[in-house]
Structures are given as structure tokens and as C-alpha cells.
Design a protein around this motif. Structure first.
Motif, PDB file in Angstrom:
ATOM      1  N   CYS A 247       0.814  -1.225   0.000  1.00  0.00           N
ATOM      2  CA  CYS A 247       0.000   0.000   0.000  1.00  0.00           C
ATOM      3  C   CYS A 247       0.845   1.272   0.000  1.00  0.00           C
ATOM      4  CB  CYS A 247      -0.988   0.017   1.160  1.00  0.00           C
ATOM      5  SG  CYS A 247      -2.221  -1.301   1.048  1.00  0.00           S
ATOM      6  N   VAL A 248       2.123   1.144  -0.346  1.00  0.00           N
ATOM      7  CA  VAL A 248       2.938   2.330  -0.588  1.00  0.00           C
ATOM      8  C   VAL A 248       2.396   3.080  -1.796  1.00  0.00           C
ATOM      9  CG1 VAL A 248       5.221   3.084  -1.386  1.00  0.00           C
ATOM     10  CG2 VAL A 248       5.033   1.454   0.495  1.00  0.00           C
ATOM     11  N   LYS A 276       1.123  -6.286   2.913  1.00  0.00           N
ATOM     12  CA  LYS A 276       2.483  -6.578   3.348  1.00  0.00           C
ATOM     13  C   LYS A 276       3.098  -5.388   4.078  1.00  0.00           C
ATOM     14  CE  LYS A 276       3.514 -10.091  -0.106  1.00  0.00           C
ATOM     15  NZ  LYS A 276       4.454 -10.588  -1.131  1.00  0.00           N
ATOM     16  N   PRO A 277       4.008  -5.620   5.006  1.00  0.00           N
ATOM     17  CA  PRO A 277       4.672  -4.506   5.702  1.00  0.00           C
ATOM     18  C   PRO A 277       5.585  -3.744   4.756  1.00  0.00           C
ATOM     19  CG  PRO A 277       5.688  -6.585   6.288  1.00  0.00           C
ATOM     20  CD  PRO A 277       4.462  -6.933   5.481  1.00  0.00           C
ATOM     21  N   VAL A 278       5.797  -2.467   5.036  1.00  0.00           N
ATOM     22  CA  VAL A 278       6.630  -1.654   4.155  1.00  0.00           C
ATOM     23  C   VAL A 278       8.067  -2.156   4.109  1.00  0.00           C
ATOM     24  CG1 VAL A 278       5.230   0.427   4.383  1.00  0.00           C
ATOM     25  CG2 VAL A 278       7.121   0.025   5.980  1.00  0.00           C
ATOM     26  N   LYS A 302       7.909   5.304  11.163  1.00  0.00           N
ATOM     27  CA  LYS A 302       7.181   6.484  10.674  1.00  0.00           C
ATOM     28  C   LYS A 302       6.673   6.260   9.257  1.00  0.00           C
ATOM     29  CE  LYS A 302       7.533  11.535  10.647  1.00  0.00           C
ATOM     30  NZ  LYS A 302       8.422  12.694  10.960  1.00  0.00           N
ATOM     31  N   ILE A 303       7.492   5.613   8.410  1.00  0.00           N
ATOM     32  CA  ILE A 303       7.062   5.316   7.041  1.00  0.00           C
ATOM     33  C   ILE A 303       5.873   4.359   7.063  1.00  0.00           C
ATOM     34  CG2 ILE A 303       7.757   4.197   4.887  1.00  0.00           C
ATOM     35  CD1 ILE A 303      10.609   5.235   5.421  1.00  0.00           C
ATOM     36  N   GLN A 304       5.921   3.365   7.943  1.00  0.00           N
ATOM     37  CA  GLN A 304       4.796   2.430   8.059  1.00  0.00           C
ATOM     38  C   GLN A 304       3.536   3.155   8.530  1.00  0.00           C
ATOM     39  OE1 GLN A 304       4.706  -1.353   7.532  1.00  0.00           O
ATOM     40  NE2 GLN A 304       2.712  -0.365   7.255  1.00  0.00           N
ATOM     41  N   GLN A 305       3.683   4.020   9.510  1.00  0.00           N
ATOM     42  CA  GLN A 305       2.529   4.773  10.013  1.00  0.00           C
ATOM     43  C   GLN A 305       1.943   5.682   8.935  1.00  0.00           C
ATOM     44  OE1 GLN A 305       4.146   6.791  13.425  1.00  0.00           O
ATOM     45  NE2 GLN A 305       4.521   4.895  14.553  1.00  0.00           N
ATOM     46  N   LEU A 306       2.816   6.331   8.174  1.00  0.00           N
ATOM     47  CA  LEU A 306       2.366   7.209   7.101  1.00  0.00           C
ATOM     48  C   LEU A 306       1.646   6.413   6.019  1.00  0.00           C
ATOM     49  CD1 LEU A 306       2.412  10.082   5.825  1.00  0.00           C
ATOM     50  CD2 LEU A 306       4.573   9.444   4.751  1.00  0.00           C
ATOM     51  N   THR A 307       2.202   5.252   5.674  1.00  0.00           N
ATOM     52  CA  THR A 307       1.576   4.388   4.668  1.00  0.00           C
ATOM     53  C   THR A 307       0.200   3.934   5.126  1.00  0.00           C
ATOM     54  OG1 THR A 307       3.748   3.621   3.911  1.00  0.00           O
ATOM     55  CG2 THR A 307       1.846   2.255   3.348  1.00  0.00           C
ATOM     56  N   TRP A 311      -3.379   4.938   3.402  1.00  0.00           N
ATOM     57  CA  TRP A 311      -4.237   3.851   2.937  1.00  0.00           C
ATOM     58  C   TRP A 311      -5.643   3.993   3.516  1.00  0.00           C
ATOM     59  CZ3 TRP A 311      -5.428   0.516  -0.514  1.00  0.00           C
ATOM     60  CH2 TRP A 311      -6.130  -0.661  -0.233  1.00  0.00           C
ATOM     61  N   GLN A 312      -5.733   4.305   4.798  1.00  0.00           N
ATOM     62  CA  GLN A 312      -7.055   4.480   5.419  1.00  0.00           C
ATOM     63  C   GLN A 312      -7.778   5.694   4.837  1.00  0.00           C
ATOM     64  OE1 GLN A 312      -8.641   2.349   7.434  1.00  0.00           O
ATOM     65  NE2 GLN A 312      -6.856   1.024   7.089  1.00  0.00           N
ATOM     66  N   ARG A 313      -7.049   6.757   4.564  1.00  0.00           N
ATOM     67  CA  ARG A 313      -7.647   7.926   3.928  1.00  0.00           C
ATOM     68  C   ARG A 313      -8.222   7.573   2.562  1.00  0.00           C
ATOM     69  NH1 ARG A 313      -3.307  12.874   4.868  1.00  0.00           N
ATOM     70  NH2 ARG A 313      -3.971  13.486   6.973  1.00  0.00           N
ATOM     71  N   LEU A 314      -7.459   6.780   1.803  1.00  0.00           N
ATOM     72  CA  LEU A 314      -7.913   6.376   0.473  1.00  0.00           C
ATOM     73  C   LEU A 314      -9.178   5.531   0.575  1.00  0.00           C
ATOM     74  CD1 LEU A 314      -7.495   6.147  -2.589  1.00  0.00           C
ATOM     75  CD2 LEU A 314      -5.996   4.202  -2.162  1.00  0.00           C
TER      76      LEU A 314
END
Length: 321
Positions: A247-248, A276-278, A302-307, A311-314
Motif C-alpha cells: 500500500c505504498v 504486506k509490511p513496508v 514512521k514510514i509504516q505509520q504514514l503508509t 491507505w485508510q484515507r484512500l
């Protein structure tokens, strides 16, 4: 845009002559080069391509040679959309004066992230606001790769580039990636979509849909760069796939502002355990190698949290399937 759902098959790809030819000077495993060859298979008739300065312009048109087997114009770094506007205006004037008889000529503007996110954004916004009839395709390799792998506003957080080098003080680029598709959606465009070359049928269908629009359309294609990402050339399509699975880079399309996930991302939404995890995506990319150290674990988190947040916003913005 017509309601016809285009379905491309391997037979269609094999039977249609290449319009972006082999013999170009792209690096081994080049994601954008594979992308250009594929997207030109989705053309439907007379087509003119205008292309901004960048990797794909350089490798495909080293004088006196060209890899383009259709009318093609090189324009300045910032001017792909402006050039498309001029082509559109000229075609309409020539048709009005009886100088051309074709019912329609498609116009495709091509640019990398520098010619789209950064120096080309003003011309793109203006061309869309004026309503010119063209498909703008962004091939996003997340940096200024042609001039030495400098950061752009498409470069993701944590990436090491020649202008955001990873060291003891800074863990690569500190800023997040500019939301270019949200910016284009804010222009009230009829068609905006994302795609990756791994899911090539989805990508080609979106190219055709964009061409069907009577007005501006925008397609954001995520195209890995082995040289700039410092990855193995044979793994380009694997990273293209992992970007979606982590979901990157989710893939979706918006028709008249109504957004829906495309099948690969839709399956993840229906079965979240498949996400999958980032780290699966970051691992093996030399530009992120410095993140796999204890002192930089917080950047990975932080990258995982941002991703996850994006994704939830989308998901909240997408229409029910």
C-alpha cells in the motif's frame, strides 16, 4: 469517456506493432522504458506524443536515432502540458479550416516526476484548467535520475539521494511525497488514475480510458528505477508489485471525482491480512539501506505509520465496489 470496459490480452500486445522501439539507451531493468513500450500498445488511432526533457526523452531520441515510430516532439523540461495544449489548439484550427480530415487525433504528454511534480506543475495546471484534450502520463521514478539522482518532491521520506544523502545527521530525505493525484483531482478532472507496469492489463485499460476522455486526463504510473533506487535490474517488476501489496502505491481510478480501488488494491481492502509490511518493499533498495539500523528504526516506523494513514484515507474516499 465511453462506458466501454477495455480488456487487453497478451495476444493484443503481441499482435500490435511497437510504437516505442527497442534499441533505446535505457539502463537494464528500466521501469519507465518498459512502461512506455506497454502504454503505446493502448493507442487507438492517430496519435501525437510530446515529451518533456528527462530520462526517457534522452534514451529514446539520441540524435540521429529515435525509438519513436509515431509523431513525437521533444519539449523543454517544464513544457509537456503546454506543448500538448498547442498541439490540441492547432489540430482544432486545422480541422476547422479543412486541412485535416481525421475524426480524432489523440495527444499524449509524457513527463517524469521532475517535469510533473516540480518544474512542470504550473503548465500542467494551466492546461487542465483550460480544458485541452490530452492524456498526461506521469512516469514516476521518484527522483531526478537523468541528472544524477537528486531528490524531487516525489522522492519518498527516508530515501538517500545525491542531494539528500544519508549520514549521521540526516536519514535521507526528511519530507514526505507530494500528493500529485490529489492536486489533479482538485482540478475537477473527468479521469485521474494510478497504475504500475506489473499490473499491465490494468495500466493499459487506464491509458485507453484516459484517451477516451474529451478533455484532460491524468495517469500516474509508478515506474521503478534500478539505477536511482540501487536495486537489482531483474527485480523491477517485483518492486512494482510490492509497492501495491504494501500500500505504498495503491492503484485506483476516479471517474468524475468518484474514486474506486482497482482489483489488486481492492483485494487488499477486502482481505487486510494480505497487506504486506513496508519493510518488504524497502528491503533490497540501496536508497533505503541506511534505514535498517537500530538508530533509524523510528524512520521505518514512521514510514509504516504514514503508509497506513494514507491507505485508510484512500479507503474512506473510495466508492463502494
Amino acid at each position: 469517456m465511453t462506458t466501454q470496459e477495455w480488456k487487453f490480452t497478451s495476444k493484443d500486445i503481441a499482435s500490435k506493432p511497437d510504437l516505442f522501439l527497442s534499441g533505446h539507451r535505457a539502463c537494464a531493468g528500466c521501469g519507465p522504458a518498459a512502461t512506455l513500450r506497454l502504454i503505446m500498445k493502448a493507442t487507438r488511432g492517430p496519435t501525437i506524443v510530446t515529451q518533456a526533457t528527462g530520462c526517457m526523452e534522452i534514451v529514446g531520441s539520441i540524435y540521429p536515432y529515435t525509438s519513436w515510430a509515431l509523431p513525437w516532439l521533444h519539449t523543454a523540461f517544464e513544457n509537456a502540458a503546454a506543448n500538448a495544449s498547442g498541439i490540441d489548439a492547432a489540430i482544432k484550427a486545422m480541422r476547422k479550416n479543412g486541412k485535416i480530415k481525421q475524426e480524432h487525433i489523440d495527444i499524449i504528454a509524457l513527463a517524469g516526476d521532475g517535469g510533473t511534480y516540480d518544474i512542470g506543475l504550473q503548465a500542467l495546471s494551466g492546461a487542465v484548467e483550460r480544458g485541452h484534450d490530452f492524456l498526461f502520463i506521469l512516469y514516476d521514478n521518484e527522483g531526478y535520475m537523468n541528472t544524477g539522482i537528486q531528490r524531487s518532491s516525489s522522492t519518498p521520506m527516508g530515501a538517500s539521494t545525491t542531494t539528500t544523502p544519508a549520514g549521521s545527521k540526516n536519514p535521507g530525505k526528511l519530507e514526505t511525497k507530494k500528493p500529485i493525484t490529489e492536486i489533479m483531482l482538485a482540478h475537477d478532472m473527468e479521469y485521474v488514475a494510478t497504475a504500475t507496469p506489473y499490473y499491465w492489463k490494468d495500466m493499459l485499460t487506464k491509458v485507453r480510458k484516459g484517451l477516451e476522455v474529451e478533455g484532460p486526463a491524468f495517469l500516474h504510473i509508478f515506474a521503478p528505477c534500478p539505477r536511482g533506487w540501487r536495486t537489482e535490474p531483474g527485480k523491477t517488476m517485483e518492486y512494482s508489485k510490492l509497492s501495491v501489496e504494501s500500500c505504498v502505491f495503491p492503484i485506483w481510478e476516479a471517474v468524475n471525482g468518484k474514486r474506486q480501488l482497482s482489483t489488486p488494491s481492492k483485494l487488499i481492502a477486502l482481505a487486510p491480512q494480505k497487506k504486506k509490511p513496508v519493510t518488504d518493499y524497502l528491503n533490497g533498495q540501496g536508497r533505503f539501506r541506511h534505514l535498517f539500523t537500530p538508530q533509524n528504526q523510528h524512520i521505518v516506523d514512521k514510514i509504516q505509520q504514514l503508509t497506513d494513514k494514507n491507505w485508510q484515507r484512500l479507503l474512506q474516499k473510495c466508492e463502494p465496489a
